[in-house]
Design an enzyme around this catalytic site. Structure first.
Site, mmCIF file in Angstrom:
data_model
loop_
_atom_site.group_PDB
_atom_site.id
_atom_site.type_symbol
_atom_site.label_atom_id
_atom_site.label_comp_id
_atom_site.label_asym_id
_atom_site.label_seq_id
_atom_site.Cartn_x
_atom_site.Cartn_y
_atom_site.Cartn_z
ATOM 1 N N ASN A 257 0.834 -1.193 0.000
ATOM 2 C CA ASN A 257 0.000 0.000 0.000
ATOM 3 C C ASN A 257 0.872 1.247 0.000
ATOM 4 O O ASN A 257 1.755 1.390 0.856
ATOM 5 C CB ASN A 257 -0.881 0.031 1.252
ATOM 6 C CG ASN A 257 -1.662 1.328 1.340
ATOM 7 O OD1 ASN A 257 -2.619 1.538 0.602
ATOM 8 N ND2 ASN A 257 -1.222 2.239 2.204
ATOM 9 N N GLU A 258 0.626 2.142 -0.931
ATOM 10 C CA GLU A 258 1.253 3.463 -0.960
ATOM 11 C C GLU A 258 2.756 3.426 -0.651
ATOM 12 O O GLU A 258 3.197 3.897 0.395
ATOM 13 C CB GLU A 258 0.512 4.416 -0.015
ATOM 14 C CG GLU A 258 -0.933 4.614 -0.451
ATOM 15 C CD GLU A 258 -1.709 5.623 0.400
ATOM 16 O OE1 GLU A 258 -1.091 6.331 1.204
ATOM 17 O OE2 GLU A 258 -2.939 5.697 0.240
ATOM 18 N N GLU A 480 -8.315 3.573 -3.346
ATOM 19 C CA GLU A 480 -8.797 4.362 -2.203
ATOM 20 C C GLU A 480 -9.153 5.755 -2.692
ATOM 21 O O GLU A 480 -8.425 6.329 -3.509
ATOM 22 C CB GLU A 480 -7.720 4.541 -1.111
ATOM 23 C CG GLU A 480 -7.438 3.325 -0.290
ATOM 24 C CD GLU A 480 -6.395 3.601 0.815
ATOM 25 O OE1 GLU A 480 -6.201 4.768 1.212
ATOM 26 O OE2 GLU A 480 -5.764 2.626 1.266
#
Ligand SMILES: *[C@@H]1O[C@H](CO)[C@@H](O)[C@H](O)[C@H]1NC(C)=O
Ligand SMILES: *[C@@H]1O[C@H](CO)[C@@H](O)[C@H](O)[C@H]1NC(C)=O
Ligand SMILES: *[C@@H]1O[C@H](CO)[C@@H](O)[C@H](O)[C@H]1NC(C)=O
Ligand SMILES: *[C@@H]1O[C@H](CO)[C@@H](O)[C@H](O)[C@H]1NC(C)=O
Ligand SMILES: *[C@@H]1O[C@H](CO)[C@@H](O)[C@H](O)[C@H]1NC(C)=O
Ligand SMILES: *[C@@H]1O[C@H](CO)[C@@H](O)[C@H](O)[C@H]1NC(C)=O
Length: 580
Positions: A257-258, A480
């Protein structure tokens, strides 16, 4: 999800001065001594003692058994009309493509709680929030929304929104309490996600699993975390265990994630404890990045190997990028346009170009760092890195504005001691959220979240840019997007909280723009995941910032959930536009 890391300066997935000011460490105790063999219960207890060494014990929720779904569940009364009728968009004839993923998104540290239960080991977040409480707004992830015990009812509540998918993350220290390859695997940890995934599937909701959402096992942090290349093997070992256990039920995977937020900030979290030998905050992201990219690509190779051996189901895998292409502060300034490209290179290209294009970093980055700082990949490594994603996934909350750093672009680029080097963007938050004509780029989110404005009017443009820059045969997923309602934390009564107008507007505007991007711009957008189904532990802001479609009463023993109006708005949008 990201949130305001430093209340006064940085950040978001959309706004990270890479050379961000290091948080000056107050007195914080040393990380635990690494455990590299034996791995006994006593060793695990020692790691937890290190978490609790400052006298703040880990606490349990009031509810410590799995709650069963309610027999008499109902969403309750329908809310009144939300927007005036004249605003009904003329998108009403438009549909989302077949198979479109409509979901919500969470992360283990932010929702699970039960951190010391089921044999879980501590993560960097348990350690820092307990040892330096100011880092996490004086709170801890010990309980948060107690998803570990309340997930069945939460899935029931989310199902009422009509979602067909749910994105969650698996906590590495719940599966491998010590993190390392060769250390024991927790059967209880594995069982928890079995049950969680089964509950989703039983409700007709497709699970999307992320392997790593920032919760590095503290025992690996003690060995340098992602600044130490040997973590590639540890991660691959963890990934392999998880793929084999859930690979028949989970068909969509995310490795990281990210990566930008992680490498720019949390890879050296707590503070600079993992930075050694002349490495500082300007350099550490570029030491982390190659290790993370290699860990991603190696895990993807393992995944594809397991699929081709028929050991797990055929599915797809990618990485959730962060970053964006900002608007130039002055559209007529060549320098501002150039710095906007530079921001896109440093924030998005750093990971996207190697993985989605050719195994190399963007030229502007290679020009800034010699191979002794930023490790270049060998041809063999490039072969496993390029193409190591089946689709393009991005946490795309908003865009910002890029203005040339004071003193000019050339002067900055050629001076490694310039405080704005290497990106050379003016880091003043005002110039990142307004343009040369003095107008802001959009309505601001909660003031504690200085990185975020509602820029939904620019997202179509961004999606066009993205699909040309990093075309992916598997399409684009917005993994997201979401919004912090301004001042929500200050509102004492439910009647004030539940009418979350700015969040609802952001979500509806974004969704309608996405509908037009798909139908008019022919963008291959295949899924959207809203951050987030309920208020939760927003990292450094803890429960002080609210992204939830549901309110959580953190003072109530049952952590009661209440729908906000945005929940119904999103439900109704998809009722209308999702193909049945
Ligand atoms: C559902 O049943 C529980 C316990 O039987 C009760 O406390 C609750 O008020 C009921 N909820 C609704 C919506 O009827
Ligand atoms: C929306 O309405 C405008 C004005 O009637 C029209 O030009 C446009 O094509 C419509 N868009 C869609 C997607 O129907
Ligand atoms: C990197 O990790 C390896 C294996 O865990 C360990 O032997 C080594 O000491 C670590 N390096 C640093 C600088 O901590
Ligand atoms: C970081 O380290 C590099 C290399 O030693 C040095 O040139 C630079 O000035 C340092 N930056 C900061 C912000 O300390
Ligand atoms: C939260 O729960 C507490 C304790 O049950 C209650 O006093 C308070 O009114 C609740 N707050 C809201 C906003 O519902
Ligand atoms: C348990 O509930 C009580 C109120 O009955 C509350 O004061 C306490 O904070 C709760 N504990 C946790 C860990 O949520």
């Amino acid at each position: 999800m990201w949130s305001a890391l430093l209340r006064t300066t940085v950040l978001s997935a959309v706004l990270i001065p890479i050379a961000y000011a290091q948080i000056s460490p107050p007195d914080f105790p040393p990380l635990p001594v690494p455990i590299t063999s034996g791995y006994t219960q006593t060793d695990l207890d020692q790691l937890w003692q290190s978490v609790e060494q400052n006298g703040i014990p880990v606490v349990k929720a009031n509810i410590t058994r799995v709650l069963e779904p309610l027999a008499n569940f109902s969403v309750g009364p329908e809310p009144p009309r939300f927007r005036p009728a004249y605003l009904q968009a003329n998108t009403s004839g438009l549909r989302l493509p077949e198979g479109f993923l409509y979901g919500v998104s969470t992360a283990a540290t932010q929702v699970e709680g039960a951190v010391k239960e089921g044999g879980r080991g501590p993560s960097s977040w348990d350690w820092i929030c307990h040892n330096v409480p100011s880092t996490c707004s004086g709170e801890t992830p010990d309980v948060t929304v107690n998803e570990y015990y309340q997930y069945k009812q939460d899935i029931q509540r989310v199902k009422a929104m009509g979602v067909n998918t749910f994105s969650f993350s698996i906590a590495w220290p719940r599966i491998l309490p010590f993190g390392s390859k060769g250390s024991p695997v927790s059967e209880k940890g594995l069982k928890f996600y079995d049950d969680f995934i089964d509950e989703l599937v039983k409700n007709g909701i497709e699970p999307v699993a992320t392997l790593f959402h920032w919760d590095t096992p503290i025992n690996l942090m003690s060995q340098g975390g992602f600044l130490n290349r040997s973590i590639v093997e540890d991660f691959n070992n963890y990934a392999s265990i998880v793929f084999q256990r859930y690979g028949k039920k989970v068909k969509t995977w995310i490795t990281f994630n990210e990566p930008l937020v992680y490498c720019a900030i949390y890879a050296t979290f707590p503070f600079d404890a993992t930075q050694k030998g002349g490495v500082n905050a300007t350099l550490s992201p570029f030491i982390c990045a190659p290790n993370l990219i290699e860990a991603h690509a190696t895990a993807v190779q393992t995944y594809r190997g397991l699929v081709s051996q028929g050991k797990i189901a055929k599915g797809k895998i990618s990485i959730k990028h962060d970053g964006q292409k900002p608007l130039p502060f002055d559209p007529d300034s060549e320098s501002d346009r150039e710095v906007a490209d530079r921001v896109a290179d440093f924030y998005l290209g750093l990971f996207s170009q190697p993985i989605h294009v050719d195994g190399n970093y963007p030229q502007s980055i290679e020009d800034s760092f010699p191979p002794s700082v930023l490790r270049r990949f060998t041809d063999e490594e490039k072969d496993i890195i390029k193409g190591s994603a089946d689709f393009y996934a991005i946490d795309a909350y908003a865009v910002t504005v890029a203005k040339t750093a004071p003193g000019g672009l050339e002067a900055c680029i050629s001076d490694v001691n310039n405080v704005y080097w290497p990106v050379c963007q003016d880091t003043n938050p005002v110039t990142q959220h307004s343009r040369v004509n003095g107008w802001p780029i959009g309505a601001t989110a909660d003031p504690a979240n200085t990185g975020l404005s509602d820029t939904t009017q620019h997202m179509r443009e961004f999606l066009k840019w993205l699909s040309e820059k990093y075309p992916s045969p598997g399409g684009i997923y917005i993994t997201e997007f979401g919004f912090t309602e301004p001042f929500e934390v200050l509102l004492p009564e439910l009647y004030q909280i539940t009418w979350d107008e700015r969040r609802a507007n952001y979500l509806l505007d974004y969704l309608n723009e996405a509908l037009l991007a798909i139908n008019e711009d022919k963008i291959d957008l295949r899924g959207m995941f809203i951050w987030t189904p309920f208020d939760n532990f927003e990292w450094r802001s803890a429960t002080q910032q609210k992204y939830g479609l549901q309110h959580v009463n953190f003072s109530a023993p049952g952590l009661d959930r209440t729908y906000k109006i945005s929940f119904f708005q999103v439900r109704d949008f998809f009722r209308e536009h999702l193909l049945k």
